[in-house]
Design a protein around this motif. Sequence first.
Motif, PDB file in Angstrom:
ATOM      1  N   PHE A  29       0.833  -1.194   0.000  1.00 47.35           N
ATOM      2  CA  PHE A  29       0.000   0.000   0.000  1.00 47.35           C
ATOM      3  C   PHE A  29       0.867   1.243   0.000  1.00 47.35           C
ATOM      4  O   PHE A  29       1.893   1.304   0.647  1.00 47.35           O
ATOM      5  N   GLY A  30       0.438   2.219  -0.730  1.00 49.16           N
ATOM      6  CA  GLY A  30       1.220   3.432  -0.906  1.00 49.16           C
ATOM      7  C   GLY A  30       2.208   3.304  -2.043  1.00 49.16           C
ATOM      8  O   GLY A  30       2.857   4.287  -2.411  1.00 49.16           O
ATOM      9  N   ILE A  31       2.347   2.105  -2.610  1.00 49.31           N
ATOM     10  CA  ILE A  31       3.280   1.886  -3.718  1.00 49.31           C
ATOM     11  C   ILE A  31       2.554   1.356  -4.945  1.00 49.31           C
ATOM     12  O   ILE A  31       2.684   1.887  -6.041  1.00 49.31           O
ATOM     13  N   TYR A  32       1.785   0.296  -4.750  1.00 50.64           N
ATOM     14  CA  TYR A  32       1.153  -0.380  -5.871  1.00 50.64           C
ATOM     15  C   TYR A  32      -0.201   0.225  -6.219  1.00 50.64           C
ATOM     16  O   TYR A  32      -0.873   0.820  -5.382  1.00 50.64           O
ATOM     17  N   SER A  33      -0.620  -0.007  -7.448  1.00 49.18           N
ATOM     18  CA  SER A  33      -2.008   0.214  -7.816  1.00 49.18           C
ATOM     19  C   SER A  33      -2.837  -0.930  -7.243  1.00 49.18           C
ATOM     20  O   SER A  33      -2.350  -2.055  -7.085  1.00 49.18           O
ATOM     21  N   MET A  34      -4.085  -0.639  -6.915  1.00 46.10           N
ATOM     22  CA  MET A  34      -4.993  -1.650  -6.374  1.00 46.10           C
ATOM     23  C   MET A  34      -6.219  -1.732  -7.273  1.00 46.10           C
ATOM     24  O   MET A  34      -6.576  -0.736  -7.938  1.00 46.10           O
ATOM     25  N   ARG A  99       2.049  -3.268 -10.148  1.00 50.20           N
ATOM     26  CA  ARG A  99       2.871  -2.101 -10.414  1.00 50.20           C
ATOM     27  C   ARG A  99       2.260  -1.185 -11.468  1.00 50.20           C
ATOM     28  O   ARG A  99       2.470   0.025 -11.459  1.00 50.20           O
ATOM     29  N   GLY A 100       1.524  -1.738 -12.379  1.00 50.11           N
ATOM     30  CA  GLY A 100       0.919  -0.961 -13.437  1.00 50.11           C
ATOM     31  C   GLY A 100      -0.474  -0.475 -13.096  1.00 50.11           C
ATOM     32  O   GLY A 100      -1.058  -0.886 -12.085  1.00 50.11           O
ATOM     33  N   TRP A 101      -1.038   0.369 -13.951  1.00 50.35           N
ATOM     34  CA  TRP A 101      -2.363   0.922 -13.691  1.00 50.35           C
ATOM     35  C   TRP A 101      -3.423  -0.159 -13.611  1.00 50.35           C
ATOM     36  O   TRP A 101      -4.447   0.041 -12.940  1.00 50.35           O
ATOM     37  N   ASP A 102      -3.192  -1.300 -14.269  1.00 52.63           N
ATOM     38  CA  ASP A 102      -4.195  -2.357 -14.275  1.00 52.63           C
ATOM     39  C   ASP A 102      -4.101  -3.300 -13.078  1.00 52.63           C
ATOM     40  O   ASP A 102      -4.943  -4.188 -12.919  1.00 52.63           O
ATOM     41  N   ALA A 103      -3.095  -3.092 -12.224  1.00 52.38           N
ATOM     42  CA  ALA A 103      -3.056  -3.756 -10.910  1.00 52.38           C
ATOM     43  C   ALA A 103      -3.307  -5.252 -11.004  1.00 52.38           C
ATOM     44  O   ALA A 103      -4.156  -5.794 -10.282  1.00 52.38           O
ATOM     45  N   ASN A 104      -2.613  -5.957 -11.856  1.00 56.83           N
ATOM     46  CA  ASN A 104      -2.928  -7.374 -12.059  1.00 56.83           C
ATOM     47  C   ASN A 104      -1.742  -8.306 -11.835  1.00 56.83           C
ATOM     48  O   ASN A 104      -1.612  -9.329 -12.502  1.00 56.83           O
ATOM     49  N   ASP A 105      -0.877  -7.958 -10.889  1.00 55.79           N
ATOM     50  CA  ASP A 105       0.242  -8.833 -10.563  1.00 55.79           C
ATOM     51  C   ASP A 105      -0.080  -9.815  -9.446  1.00 55.79           C
ATOM     52  O   ASP A 105       0.461 -10.926  -9.396  1.00 55.79           O
ATOM     53  N   TYR A 106      -0.940  -9.433  -8.534  1.00 65.25           N
ATOM     54  CA  TYR A 106      -1.263 -10.256  -7.367  1.00 65.25           C
ATOM     55  C   TYR A 106      -2.772 -10.304  -7.191  1.00 65.25           C
ATOM     56  O   TYR A 106      -3.478  -9.343  -7.497  1.00 65.25           O
ATOM     57  N   TRP A 107      -3.229 -11.460  -6.643  1.00 65.54           N
ATOM     58  CA  TRP A 107      -4.671 -11.678  -6.547  1.00 65.54           C
ATOM     59  C   TRP A 107      -5.069 -12.224  -5.193  1.00 65.54           C
ATOM     60  O   TRP A 107      -4.340 -13.004  -4.585  1.00 65.54           O
ATOM     61  N   GLY A 108      -6.271 -11.833  -4.760  1.00 63.15           N
ATOM     62  CA  GLY A 108      -6.905 -12.481  -3.628  1.00 63.15           C
ATOM     63  C   GLY A 108      -7.629 -13.730  -4.098  1.00 63.15           C
ATOM     64  O   GLY A 108      -7.617 -14.069  -5.289  1.00 63.15           O
TER      65      GLY A 108
END
Length: 117
Positions: A29-34, A99-108
């Motif tokens: 938080f504060g770094i990545y896009s969500m 890291r990108g605007w689409d926030a798709n590196d990590y998932w719940g």
Amino acid sequence: QVHLVESGGGLAQPGGSLSLSCLGSGSIFGIYSMGWYRQAPGKQRELVATLTNGGGTTYADSVKGRFTISRDNIKNTVSLQMNSLKSEDTAVYYCSAGRGWDANDYWGRGTQVTVSS
């Protein structure tokens, strides 16, 4: 390691509201896009909304004006307020980060949202 845990799914009537929340591990938080994505039965996963660290938002056309994404970098949470729900909003909703605007590196793991009368 990034961990994302969703909560708040459930059953709502058409026209109703639900709020989803996602608690994440502290470093992102504060770094990545969500973001929030969803996947309905028989369909591909699709972007619902994303929110960059700088406050930029992206919404799917189908949810614009009805859904609002927000984040709290102190509490490490990202939320999705869903209003005026429709049956076609029924899906498993996934919290995401990246890291990108689409926030798709990590998932719940996802939370089920069902809109039905």
